[in-house]
Design a protein around this motif. Sequence first.
Motif, PDB file in Angstrom:
ATOM      1  N   TYR A  89       0.832  -1.203   0.000  1.00 23.86           N
ATOM      2  CA  TYR A  89       0.000   0.000   0.000  1.00 23.86           C
ATOM      3  C   TYR A  89       0.865   1.250   0.000  1.00 23.86           C
ATOM      4  O   TYR A  89       1.753   1.393   0.842  1.00 23.86           O
ATOM      5  CB  TYR A  89      -0.871  -0.006   1.257  1.00 23.86           C
ATOM      6  CG  TYR A  89      -1.887   1.099   1.367  1.00 23.86           C
ATOM      7  CD1 TYR A  89      -3.117   0.992   0.746  1.00 23.86           C
ATOM      8  CD2 TYR A  89      -1.624   2.234   2.115  1.00 23.86           C
ATOM      9  CE1 TYR A  89      -4.069   1.994   0.865  1.00 23.86           C
ATOM     10  CE2 TYR A  89      -2.568   3.240   2.248  1.00 23.86           C
ATOM     11  CZ  TYR A  89      -3.792   3.119   1.622  1.00 23.86           C
ATOM     12  OH  TYR A  89      -4.732   4.112   1.741  1.00 23.86           O
ATOM     13  N   THR A  90       0.676   2.199  -0.943  1.00 22.95           N
ATOM     14  CA  THR A  90      -0.264   2.177  -2.062  1.00 22.95           C
ATOM     15  C   THR A  90       0.406   1.578  -3.306  1.00 22.95           C
ATOM     16  O   THR A  90       1.601   1.272  -3.286  1.00 22.95           O
ATOM     17  CB  THR A  90      -0.732   3.614  -2.396  1.00 22.95           C
ATOM     18  OG1 THR A  90       0.445   4.442  -2.559  1.00 22.95           O
ATOM     19  CG2 THR A  90      -1.564   4.196  -1.269  1.00 22.95           C
ATOM     20  N   ALA A 124      -5.555  -0.099  -2.431  1.00 21.94           N
ATOM     21  CA  ALA A 124      -4.250   0.444  -2.820  1.00 21.94           C
ATOM     22  C   ALA A 124      -4.319   1.110  -4.187  1.00 21.94           C
ATOM     23  O   ALA A 124      -3.575   2.057  -4.462  1.00 21.94           O
ATOM     24  CB  ALA A 124      -3.210  -0.663  -2.835  1.00 21.94           C
TER      25      ALA A 124
END
Length: 443
Positions: free
Chosen positions: A356-357, A420
Amino acid sequence: MKKSLINFILLSVSVISVISCKKSNPNFQQEAANPEFLRKTQLQVTESIIHDIFAPPVSSRIYVYASLAAYEAAVPGYPKYRSMVGQLKGFSKVATPEAGKEYCYPLASTRAFLKVGQKLTFAQELYEDFEKKLWEEYKTIGVPDDVYKRSIAFGDSVAASIIKYSGKDNYKQTRGFRYTVTNKEGTWVPTPPAYFDAAEPNWFKIRPLTLDTASQFAPPAPHPYDMTKGSPYYNQVMEIYNTVKNLTQEQRNIANFWDCNPFKMNITGHAMFATKKLSPGGHWMGITSQISRQAKSDYMQTAEAYLLTSMSVFDGFISCWDEKYRSQKVRPETVINAKVDKDWLPVLQTPPFPEYTSGHSVISNAAAEALTSMFGDNVAFSDSTEIPYGLPVRKYTSFRQAAREASISRLYGGIHFRQALDVGNEQGENVGKWIVSRIKTKK
């Protein structure tokens, strides 16, 4: 005898004059300003980046400094454009040409791009034939010797200025650090088949070009790790699990087109070999080449497009990596194999850094904003970047559509959760719009 000698001298002078006339070309400035010189130089640097297997953030660093050098070396020849001096963090000085002297600025610009690319990559032998042919092409155009030498020297001076500037971005200080894997459930661990160490865990310490700080566009926290049935985290785990199990051929094509894995490990029985490919930033630089050609951009417009795209990708990676190593989220492959199905495999090889991301989402949307600012929205184009890797052309109606497809490709590939992607899209948009609003290329 004396008369014969005089005739010989006169004939020799005539031959020399003819040769000189052939070398002289009143249109050399116009012909040297063919943007294809810059495009093929960018492609050569890309080939070197692929050969050297740089991690995606490091590749973005090479592209942005080479593009900055090309832009700055061209600016003195295009009075409507302004330098980046004073606009980028810590960029206070760059080499300038000698007043009253004639230069071929496109030649200097191409030279500066190549020299920075060479300096920041390793495989110098890859440049030898290319460089020899490139400079010979400029000479064939008929660039006068004094202008040629002066322009080459100026390109080298600008390249030296940019290399000096790059040396203060904390890159050297972040080399050699390794990420410490924790045993906390839900945090990132190395993934098969190669179980590489985490890539660039200190990239958030690299000096951005335009961002106030690496965390300027920090996204909201990701869903907490919770495999309780019905929780937001559990739902996104099951979404990617079922998506990959039921992919359409078109979804699989999208995943493979945007793979952009610089170093894919292939395992067949007991044999293991690597496949080298374009990085995500390299893919968007390729798109920039294609769209500038489609738009019939002149030399300076092409240099400007490379600069804005590479800046967006570079600052986008810094913003993204800042979050990756703050949240340290585990990859879908790890969770699904441990909690859902030990035999499940993603379509794409999981990259060696936290989830993430999504890097593709961030840098693609940042690049799309830069390109949209230059060429407009709803500009249809065909992307042939992946042809060298056996993948067909894909068509898009806009840069933003291409960026969204790059983003969703990571879900289809089985390597990113939906959150994400969605949050990464917004994060990248913010970075791109920030750059477009802050950087002024025109006077």
